[in-house]
Design an enzyme around this catalytic site. Structure first.
Site, mmCIF file in Angstrom:
data_model
loop_
_atom_site.group_PDB
_atom_site.id
_atom_site.type_symbol
_atom_site.label_atom_id
_atom_site.label_comp_id
_atom_site.label_asym_id
_atom_site.label_seq_id
_atom_site.Cartn_x
_atom_site.Cartn_y
_atom_site.Cartn_z
ATOM 1 N N GLY A 1 15.416 0.417 1.905
ATOM 2 C CA GLY A 1 16.368 -0.383 1.147
ATOM 3 C C GLY A 1 17.083 -1.461 1.931
ATOM 4 N NE ARG B 1 -1.452 -2.390 2.032
ATOM 5 C CZ ARG B 1 -1.870 -3.072 3.098
ATOM 6 N NH1 ARG B 1 -1.073 -3.970 3.646
ATOM 7 N NH2 ARG B 1 -3.063 -2.858 3.608
ATOM 8 C CB ALA B 2 6.784 -4.436 0.594
ATOM 9 C CB ILE B 3 7.876 -0.231 -3.180
ATOM 10 C CG1 ILE B 3 6.838 0.738 -2.589
ATOM 11 C CG2 ILE B 3 8.029 0.037 -4.675
ATOM 12 C CD1 ILE B 3 7.226 2.189 -2.679
ATOM 13 C CB SER C 1 11.617 -4.047 0.999
ATOM 14 O OG SER C 1 10.361 -3.569 1.425
ATOM 15 C CB THR D 1 5.907 -0.234 8.990
ATOM 16 O OG1 THR D 1 7.313 -0.019 9.135
ATOM 17 C CG2 THR D 1 5.260 -0.192 10.353
ATOM 18 C CG ASP E 1 13.200 6.836 -4.821
ATOM 19 O OD1 ASP E 1 12.427 7.782 -5.018
ATOM 20 O OD2 ASP E 1 13.454 6.380 -3.688
ATOM 21 C CB SER F 1 8.119 11.083 -1.429
ATOM 22 O OG SER F 1 7.392 10.014 -0.880
#
Length: 500
Positions: free
Chosen positions: A179, A206-208, A210, A214, A267, A275
């Site tokens: 976040g 991967r980015a969701i 954001s 990384t 979330d 997760s």
């Protein structure tokens, strides 16, 4: 038209990836089967060891002949079929687990067996995305007790492959609940820890929502998609890796559920806990540090962060892992660069002793790596940060970073942000009061992140800094003029940087 219970159809393989297993039927064939668009059908092979899967079907007038069934690339891989092979197709009824989802919608506590069945049906595609969405919404609305959360963690862990690193003694891992823009501590922590003899098998996302994950950042200079066998070779050679979790087949159910969470923009806490923990368990981590950023604009406030910490610590004890949770300042972005290339530039500047990187990013990375060094006994209590800092100052961590990148078929090269850019200036003198994390993330995505790897933002200020009127506070980079203009318009509309 007379309904047929079961039909024998020829497969037609399309160069078509739907992201999930999906099939297509000719409208007339669908009518014979009693199938409507978005219904579920079972497809069964006629091989010596038959395979079967339940999947969602679309109906079309053309493209597919009456005696054919078109398969997405995902179905082709799962069923291992070639074009022209015969399969049995029949209408599939809703799975038993859908009844368990209804129980959770009514606020009931689910048994381990019921949770495992739900996750099993997520993996084998017996539940549609809308049914998975109902489950996630039910968990969001009613929550889960700790026993349910443990069952969910185990079920997700067991839904995919697992990494065996028994020949490595000190296997560590780090995770952030996310976040915070620019919070690219992972490559720095991996480099520090691996250079000092710890094993850190970092599989990242991967980015969701954001500007970059990384995996997106590392992919600017190296490969991130590897098999488990290749991943183990990289780890055996370098003590660490930074790979994309989606290519490894770990926690398969989690990947599918995250995709639905992204669409719902929710979330649920039990899902977040399960997760993160299932991923750590799947890669065989023994020492785990969880970063929980909190504050205005972060995912959680301090009160919720403390509750989350308590649950993580309990799960760590339950699964017999040495787990430490740290609460960190999440009130503003970390570092200067936001976006794949810009964040990697920050990482290299921190690791390269000949350069000066963002101090806040370096301090946070050293703090987290220092914790792992102390947890494993590599450093005495209170000495972890000193040891981690020495790894950076000596160039040892940077050398390890280069080694890992080379092992991942990459190399360091000159990196440049987007060729279209604009400096945004302070409209008045004053002090930086606030930098809104969510709006900064959104602004970076408007500029083209993460798909446009050179797009992004460069923050010239942080909260508390004094600025003069006309002073540069933010640079926006894009790969097209249209994207740049849209990003500048968005910035002026939202004002993510507030000056007092």
């Amino acid at each position: 038209m007379k309904r047929v219970i079961n039909m024998e159809l020829k497969t037609k393989i399309l160069k078509w990836s739907a992201g999930v297993p999906v099939a297509m039927l000719n409208l007339k064939t669908a009518e014979k089967l009693g199938v409507h668009s978005k219904d579920r059908v079972e497809i069964r092979t006629f091989s010596k060891n038959p395979r079967a899967i339940s999947t969602i079907v679309d109906t079309v007038k053309g493209l597919v002949k009456e005696k054919e069934i078109a398969l997405s690339s995902e179905l082709k891989e799962i069923l291992r079929l070639k074009s022209g092979e015969k399969v049995g197709v029949n209408l599939s009824t809703p799975p038993k687990s859908f009844g368990f989802i209804k129980e959770k919608l009514n606020g009931r506590v689910l048994s381990d067996e019921k949770i495992r069945q739900i996750i099993k049906d997520v993996v084998n595609n017996s539940l549609s995305e809308s049914e998975i969405a109902l489950f996630i919404s039910a968990v969001y609305e009613h929550g889960m007790n700790i026993d349910e959360t443990i069952s969910l963690t185990k079920a997700i862990r067991d839904s995919g492959r697992q990494l065996n690193l028994n020949h490595h003694r000190l296997v560590v891992d780090k995770h952030s609940i996310g976040g915070i823009p620019g919070n690219r501590t992972t490559p720095i922590i991996v480099s520090i820890c691996a250079s000092l003899g710890l094993t850190i098998p970092k599989s990242s996302s991967r980015a969701i929502t954001s500007a970059a994950g990384t995996a997106d950042v590392i992919e600017t200079i190296a490969r991130v998609d590897f098999t488990i066998r290749d991943m183990k070779k990289i780890i055996d050679k370098t003590n660490g890796c930074m790979v994309w979790g989606g290519s490894l087949g770990f926690v398969t159910a989690d990947d599918k559920m995250i995709k639905v969470e992204k669409m719902l923009n929710i979330d649920p806490e039990p899902q977040l806990l399960a997760s993160i923990m299932s991923k750590k368990l799947a890669v065989g981590s023994r020492y785990i540090i969880i970063d929980i950023p909190y504050g205005p604009g972060a995912k959680v406030d301090k009160k919720k962060a403390l509750k989350l910490k308590k649950k993580f610590v309990y799960l760590g004890r339950y699964f017999k892992k040495k787990l430490r949770c740290v609460l960190t300042d999440g009130s503003q972005p970390i570092g200067n660069g936001i976006g794949p290339v810009l964040e990697l530039i920050d990482v290299i500047r921190v690791l390269n002793p000949k350069e000066i990187g963002p101090r806040d990013l370096e301090e946070k990375s050293v703090f987290l790596a220092g914790n792992l060094l102390e947890m494993t006994g590599k450093a005495k209590k209170g000495d972890g940060k000193v040891m981690a800092q020495e790894a950076i100052d000596s160039g040892k961590a940077f050398e390890k970073f280069r080694e890992i990148i080379k092992a991942q078929k990459g190399s360091l090269r000159n990196l440049s942000p987007g060729k279209y850019w604009k400096n945004l200036e302070a409209l008045r003198a004053g002090k930086i009061l606030r930098i809104d994390n969510k709006e900064i993330n959104s602004l970076a995505r408007v500029a083209g992140c993460p798909l446009d790897i050179s797009a992004g933002l460069y923050l010239h200020v942080h909260v508390g800094d004094k600025v003069e009127k006309g002073e540069r506070i933010l640079s926006v980079y894009a790969e097209s003029e249209a994207r740049l203009k849209e990003a500048v318009r968005y910035y002026k509309k939202t004002t993510p940087i507030r000056i007092l």
